[in-house]
Scaffold this motif. Structure first.
Motif, PDB file in Angstrom:
ATOM      1  N   VAL A  10       0.831  -1.207   0.000  1.00  0.00           N
ATOM      2  CA  VAL A  10       0.000   0.000   0.000  1.00  0.00           C
ATOM      3  C   VAL A  10       0.870   1.263   0.000  1.00  0.00           C
ATOM      4  CG1 VAL A  10      -2.014   1.132   0.977  1.00  0.00           C
ATOM      5  CG2 VAL A  10      -1.705  -1.320   1.315  1.00  0.00           C
ATOM      6  N   TYR A  11       1.448   1.530  -1.145  1.00  0.00           N
ATOM      7  CA  TYR A  11       2.316   2.695  -1.290  1.00  0.00           C
ATOM      8  C   TYR A  11       1.514   3.981  -1.441  1.00  0.00           C
ATOM      9  CZ  TYR A  11       6.209  -0.501  -1.950  1.00  0.00           C
ATOM     10  OH  TYR A  11       7.152  -1.472  -1.757  1.00  0.00           O
ATOM     11  N   ARG A  16      -0.152  11.687  -5.020  1.00  0.00           N
ATOM     12  CA  ARG A  16      -1.378  11.247  -4.369  1.00  0.00           C
ATOM     13  C   ARG A  16      -1.142  11.136  -2.863  1.00  0.00           C
ATOM     14  NH1 ARG A  16      -1.133   7.944  -8.966  1.00  0.00           N
ATOM     15  NH2 ARG A  16      -1.091   5.928  -7.925  1.00  0.00           N
ATOM     16  N   THR A  17      -2.213  10.879  -2.119  1.00  0.00           N
ATOM     17  CA  THR A  17      -2.156  10.871  -0.662  1.00  0.00           C
ATOM     18  C   THR A  17      -2.251   9.453  -0.109  1.00  0.00           C
ATOM     19  OG1 THR A  17      -4.557  11.026  -0.395  1.00  0.00           O
ATOM     20  CG2 THR A  17      -3.329  13.104  -0.661  1.00  0.00           C
ATOM     21  N   ALA A  18      -2.052   9.339   1.210  1.00  0.00           N
ATOM     22  CA  ALA A  18      -2.218   8.044   1.869  1.00  0.00           C
ATOM     23  C   ALA A  18      -3.655   7.549   1.722  1.00  0.00           C
ATOM     24  CB  ALA A  18      -1.838   8.152   3.342  1.00  0.00           C
ATOM     25  N   THR A  19      -4.602   8.463   1.816  1.00  0.00           N
ATOM     26  CA  THR A  19      -6.011   8.082   1.626  1.00  0.00           C
ATOM     27  C   THR A  19      -6.230   7.509   0.233  1.00  0.00           C
ATOM     28  OG1 THR A  19      -6.756   9.766   3.203  1.00  0.00           O
ATOM     29  CG2 THR A  19      -8.390   8.942   1.630  1.00  0.00           C
ATOM     30  N   MET A  48       7.428   4.925   7.795  1.00  0.00           N
ATOM     31  CA  MET A  48       7.905   5.012   6.422  1.00  0.00           C
ATOM     32  C   MET A  48       6.929   5.877   5.632  1.00  0.00           C
ATOM     33  SD  MET A  48       9.316   1.146   5.693  1.00  0.00           S
ATOM     34  CE  MET A  48      10.068   1.621   4.148  1.00  0.00           C
ATOM     35  N   ARG A  49       7.383   7.012   5.147  1.00  0.00           N
ATOM     36  CA  ARG A  49       6.502   7.969   4.488  1.00  0.00           C
ATOM     37  C   ARG A  49       5.880   7.408   3.206  1.00  0.00           C
ATOM     38  NH1 ARG A  49       7.957  13.755   5.850  1.00  0.00           N
ATOM     39  NH2 ARG A  49       9.336  13.573   7.653  1.00  0.00           N
ATOM     40  N   ALA A  50       6.555   6.479   2.562  1.00  0.00           N
ATOM     41  CA  ALA A  50       6.055   5.963   1.287  1.00  0.00           C
ATOM     42  C   ALA A  50       4.945   4.941   1.455  1.00  0.00           C
ATOM     43  CB  ALA A  50       7.204   5.345   0.489  1.00  0.00           C
TER      44      ALA A  50
END
Length: 337
Positions: A10-11, A16-19, A48-50
């Motif tokens: 789930v990158y 785009r955003t995490a959502t 981990m930001r990615a």
């Protein structure tokens, strides 16, 4: 024919955003279910930001509710951070909500950098050598069979239900294979990590497996690999550039804050050493046309002596990502809904 499943980390894709990433994961689970993939697993990584999440048990609940037949599980829960009792409660609840569809993959790795491990284990003494006992405790809770004399023998992991999640031990080393064989659990090797010795690890597991009356009566192993498929070699190679740059950053310590777009990866100022790293990384990747991907996956399945492969496909374009799974499913003659 070999059985195929999905491993999704789930990158958060560039732009785009995490959502957005979580929405894309949900859609991917729904589409791969229709295509006939057997499992959909999500990993556990911290700080981990990615990556769009760090709590697989919460995401599993959402994904299982958004689907109806595909098995959903963790790849995996990093058990030394947690109480075996709490993990058993979480996954028993998931199994009660979605009977016969929940997998509990367990790992010993920290799933993040040392600072995240310190935060997860704050004010807690952790002995990694207790990992095998933690696994056995979870099995005992799942089947209401903690051994006589166990300090929590009379404890119930609610809810009490007639079914139990499948238990898999995950690893990228021979030690995890040894523990899985000794305990009688299923075993999954993280082939996409690029760690050598995977064939030896799965061979050891298959030949030293000791049946567990609460779990498996014979060995069951699989691998997780990275595969990217497109109609042409050129397009598959182009789509794979995003993963090249992402994993280059992981290898060199220059962590990317997102899964880069193909354009960003194409324009990146690679050094000769960077290109050498990518060349090495690509040796552990399955990239190509449907026929090429099928040939490589079947060869890997034979080499590792496994009957199941989870496919991880970090493609920036969500539609191209779904298309990759479609092409592979069609090539393997999979029949979904």
């Amino acid at each position: 024919m070999i059985k195929l499943g999905v491993l999704d980390q789930v990158y958060v894709s560039e732009g785009r955003t995490a959502t957005d990433g979580l929405y894309e994961a949900t859609k991917l689970a729904q589409e791969t279910e229709k295509l006939g993939y057997a499992r959909f697993w999500v990993s556990e990584h911290h700080s981990m930001r990615a990556l769009a999440f760090s709590s697989p048990e919460v995401l599993i609940a959402h994904l299982a509710a958004a689907t109806s037949s595909i098995r959903v599980g963790s790849g995996g829960i990093m058990l030394p951070h947690y109480s075996a009792y709490k993990v058993a409660e979480n996954f028993r609840l998931l199994e009660a909500l979605h009977p016969g569809r929940i997998d509990l993959g367990l790992g010993r790795a920290p799933g993040g950098m040392p600072l995240a491990t310190r935060a997860l284990q704050q004010d807690k003494y952790v002995d990694i050598n207790k990992y095998p006992q933690q696994v056995l405790d979870i099995v005992g809770y799942f089947h209401d069979k903690l051994p006589a004399g166990h300090p929590f023998e009379k404890l119930i992991a609610s809810p009490v239900i007639p079914t139990a999640p499948e238990v898999w031990l995950l690893g990228s080393s021979g030690e995890s294979a040894r523990i899985a064989a000794m305990l009688g659990t299923s075993y999954a090797f993280a082939e996409f990590f690029g760690t050598p010795g995977g064939e030896e690890a799965t061979h050891y597991y298959n030949t030293h497996f000791e049946p567990n009356e609460a779990l498996e009566d014979k060995p069951r192993s699989m691998i997780a690999t990275l595969a990217i498929c497109a109609e042409t070699e050129e397009e598959a190679d182009r789509l794979a550039r995003s993963a090249d740059l992402l994993f280059l950053g992981i290898r060199t310590g220059l962590e990317m804050p997102y899964l880069p777009s193909v354009q960003t990866a194409t324009d990146y100022p690679y050094t000769e050493m960077d290109r050498l790293h990518i060349q090495q990384i690509r040796q552990r990747r399955v990239i190509g046309t449907p026929a090429q991907v099928k040939e490589q996956l079947l060869r890997m399945g034979e080499s590792y002596n496994v009957s199941e492969i989870l496919i991880n496909t970090p493609i920036h374009d969500p539609e191209a990502r779904i298309r990759s799974y479609e092409l592979i499913a069609k090539e393997f003659g999979m029949t979904g809904k």
